[in-house]
Motif scaffolding. Structure first.
Motif, short mmCIF file in Angstrom:
data_model
loop_
_atom_site.label_atom_id
_atom_site.label_comp_id
_atom_site.label_asym_id
_atom_site.label_seq_id
_atom_site.Cartn_x
_atom_site.Cartn_y
_atom_site.Cartn_z
N UNK A 285 0.83 -1.20 0.00
CA UNK A 285 0.00 0.00 0.00
C UNK A 285 0.87 1.25 0.00
N UNK A 286 1.94 1.18 0.78
CA UNK A 286 2.83 2.34 0.91
C UNK A 286 3.36 2.78 -0.46
N UNK A 287 3.82 1.82 -1.24
CA UNK A 287 4.40 2.14 -2.55
C UNK A 287 3.31 2.56 -3.55
N UNK A 288 2.18 1.87 -3.52
CA UNK A 288 1.09 2.23 -4.44
C UNK A 288 0.62 3.65 -4.15
N UNK A 289 0.51 3.98 -2.88
CA UNK A 289 0.07 5.34 -2.49
C UNK A 289 1.06 6.38 -2.97
N UNK A 290 2.32 6.07 -2.77
CA UNK A 290 3.35 7.01 -3.19
C UNK A 290 3.25 7.27 -4.70
N UNK A 291 3.01 6.20 -5.44
CA UNK A 291 2.88 6.36 -6.90
C UNK A 291 1.70 7.28 -7.22
N UNK A 292 0.63 7.13 -6.45
CA UNK A 292 -0.54 7.99 -6.69
C UNK A 292 -0.23 9.45 -6.39
#
Ligand code: XCC
Ligand code: SF4
Length: 633
Positions: A285-292
């Motif tokens: 989630x951390x990485x996906x959020x950062x991408x967003x």
């Protein structure tokens, strides 16, 4: 770096894979060279090199033998064409075996570290498989914890590389059929330790050592056996234990798996230790959020070459392409980072990337590329480093130039993940149904197709044509490596592909719900093919050389492929090569490899660039083997 393109490539002729030609054209428009361009620039290639008659093993040379006999017939030291060709091929085998086995060493290192509790970011996932391996190696498991078993196993496997006694490597002795082992013992080619046989290949081929082509090639066989039945086999076993044994899994392949609105990361190379972590952490989630936060919809990891096969087989990670598509992925203009470990990485990746926004990230001290970002991957900090690398890709998303983006829409469905265990499960738990189908002729035989791409061959034409021609003749095709990706991109890894198969194979595939071509993993997973052969030979109480099977590398290019081809031949398998190996400068060596070796080992090489003709010959060989077994043809 925009380069002057001297020769344009006939883009429609370089590949049969949809999307490739278009990207080659885009490369030219963008002023970027690909392997196809450089291949043209290399023409005409050195005839001495092609024939294998050039020796650079000392500085009295380089020496070249005149293949027509009008010029020198011996090098300064007196080595003739037979010696030089044999030495060169043995060095290729040694390099290939070193590649596979040193990859394996890295996996052993992580496996041992996990058992010692040092590498907290990895775990023993398939404990059943660990116990199976322990049994093969003669490690008692009762009353021991998983970590204790793993430690003992790790210790034995470490010794397989460097032990100094004359005993054969244990993994081979525990997995190869006894009839085969007898053949090897008689010939004196049972490998004693992986590093030792590779080292001895280098020693024997040094100036002034082994000049006898037969003795040289037999040591090549010994070295290749150390790779297939030990080094590569170890990589497969331990990767399964660490990350799980593959099961049938659906996914997609071809450059159309790249996403216009996501951060695209390509994992490329061979070792799953890195790529599995990248794929896993990218999903967090951390990485996906950062991408967003950076304006992307999320992160899309796609695989390339064999590490692509590793993450495909275990996680269903989509595959962007095989060997000759690594540059094209960057040329789409939509890739934020290519993360590599080792093997089959073109140094040109950095040149191509400099025309786009793509970052090339090397991670291994043994495979650095000038101009790339280097972040050393350390298993003790795997998660942390994976995050650091993925962040570079995410932050790079903003640098993508929309005007430069072109992602071909093509992608194909596939089912991968056919480990030996998965094949057995599909068969209902035993080999019986497969053996019966072979015996009664419903399936005529089994062929393993493996290996690379090579600009000498229209990309994927060899892989796909051969596979189609074979399944049409009711021959089950299994395979690994870049073949697996080619087969995927051309729809051969779907159950529906059974339509293209002959009536017998089609019926079996439909009954089991499997494709007529089975993707067994990466190149080190050719060891899975060996295990299938071993199980069949044992069940039928025959030698592998009696089985109606064959091997093929229609588009091979790497030294690793020479090692694989050699251990297949040494295991008793008739092995087709679609690209001519550099041996034609010696009639003696050519005859040894394509003829005489059969009397010793039951297998031999067969060279044929045309995959349609090759299929016919392979079929005939399989029919001959069936006749000898008194099975209907
Ligand atoms: Fe490399 Fe294994 Fe060949 Fe593909 S198939 S080009 S070796 S990635 Ni092994
Ligand atoms: Fe020439 Fe012999 Fe030296 Fe090779 S080893 S370069 S053939 S002198």
């Amino acid at each position: 770096m925009v380069e002057y393109i001297k020769y344009k490539v006939p883009s429609k002729q370089v590949s049969i894979t949809p999307g490739v030609g278009k990207l080659v054209e885009k490369a030219e428009e963008d002023g970027v060279k690909t392997a196809w361009h450089r291949f043209l620039e290399q023409q005409p290639q050195c005839g001495f090199g092609l024939l294998g008659v050039c020796c650079r093993n000392c500085t009295m040379g380089p020496c070249r033998i005149d293949p027509f006999g009008a010029g020198p017939t011996k090098g300064v030291c007196g080595a003739d064409a037979d010696t030089i060709v044999a030495r060169n091929i043995v060095r290729m085998i040694a390099a290939g075996a070193a590649g596979h086995s040193d990859h394996s060493r890295d996996v052993v290192h992580v496996f041992k570290g996990v058992a010692e509790g040092k590498f907290k970011d990895y775990k023993l996932t398939d404990v059943e498989k660990l116990k199976e391996l322990a049994k093969i190696l003669g490690v008692k498991t009762e009353g021991k914890s998983e970590n204790e078993i793993a430690l003992e196993v790790a210790h034995i496997l470490e010794m397989e590389f460097g032990k100094q006694d004359e005993e054969p490597v244990r993994l081979l002795m525990g997995t190869a059929p006894s009839k085969r082992i007898k053949v090897w013992k008689k010939l004196g080619v049972l490998p004693r330790a992986i590093d030792r046989e590779i080292c001895l290949s280098m020693h024997r081929t040094h100036i002034g050592c082994d000049a006898d082509p037969v003795s040289l090639l037999l040591h090549g066989v010994r070295t290749a056996l150390a790779d297939g039945w030990c080094g590569s086999m170890m990589a497969t076993y331990l990767s399964d234990i660490l990350f799980g044994t593959p099961k049938p899994i659906k996914s997609l392949a071809n450059l159309g798996v790249l996403k216009e609105d996501m951060v695209n990361i390509i994992v490329h190379g061979h070792n799953p230790i890195l790529s599995m972590k990248i794929a896993e952490i990218a999903q967090s989630e951390e990485m996906q959020k950062l991408a967003q936060q950076y304006g992307a919809k999320g992160i899309n990891v796609a695989g390339m070459c064999c590490t692509g096969n590793e993450v495909l087989s275990r996680m269903g990670v989509q595959v962007a392409g095989n060997f000759l598509m690594q540059e094209l992925a960057i040329i789409t203009g939509a890739v934020e980072a290519v993360i590599v470990d080792y093997q089959c990485l073109m140094p040109s990746l950095v040149d191509v990337a400099s025309c786009y926004h793509t970052k090339i990230i090397t991670t291994e001290p043994k495979a650095r590329i000038p101009g790339a970002i280097h972040i050393e991957f350390k298993p003790e900090r795997a998660d942390e480093i994976a995050k650091e690398i993925i962040k570079i890709a995410i932050e790079n998303y903003k640098n993508r130039v929309p005007a430069k983006v072109y992602i071909p829409e093509h992608k194909m469905e596939l089912v991968a993940g056919f480990s030996v265990e998965a094949i057995l499960e599909a068969l209902g738990g035993t080999l019986e149904p497969l053996i019966n189908a072979l015996k009664d002729g419903t399936i005529k035989g089994i062929v393993g197709i493996v290996g690379c791409n090579n600009p000498r061959v229209k990309q994927n034409y060899g892989h796909v044509t051969l596979a189609k021609e074979l399944i049409k003749r009711d021959i089950l095709v299994v395979g690994t490596g870049c073949w697996g990706i080619a087969a995927a991109m051309h729809g051969l890894l779907t159950p529906e592909a059974a339509e293209m198969a002959g009536p017998g194979l089609k019926a079996i595939c439909e009954a089991l719900g499997i494709p007529p071509c089975l993707h067994m993993g990466s190149c080190v997973d050719c060891s899975r093919i060996l295990l299938v052969l071993s199980a069949l030979a044992n069940a039928l109480d025959v030698d592998i050389s009696d089985l109606p099977v064959a091997g093929s590398a229609p588009e091979w290019m790497s030294e690793k492929a020479v090692a694989i081809g050699t251990y297949f031949v040494a295991s008793g398998v008739f092995t087709h090569l679609g690209v001519v190996p550099p041996v034609l400068g010696s009639q003696k060596v050519t005859k040894l490899l394509t003829d005489d070796i059969e009397d010793l080992l039951g297998g031999k090489f067969y060279v044929e660039p045309d995959p349609v003709k090759a299929a016919e010959t392979i079929y005939n060989v399989i029919i001959e083997k069936r006749k000898k077994l008194k099975w209907p043809v």
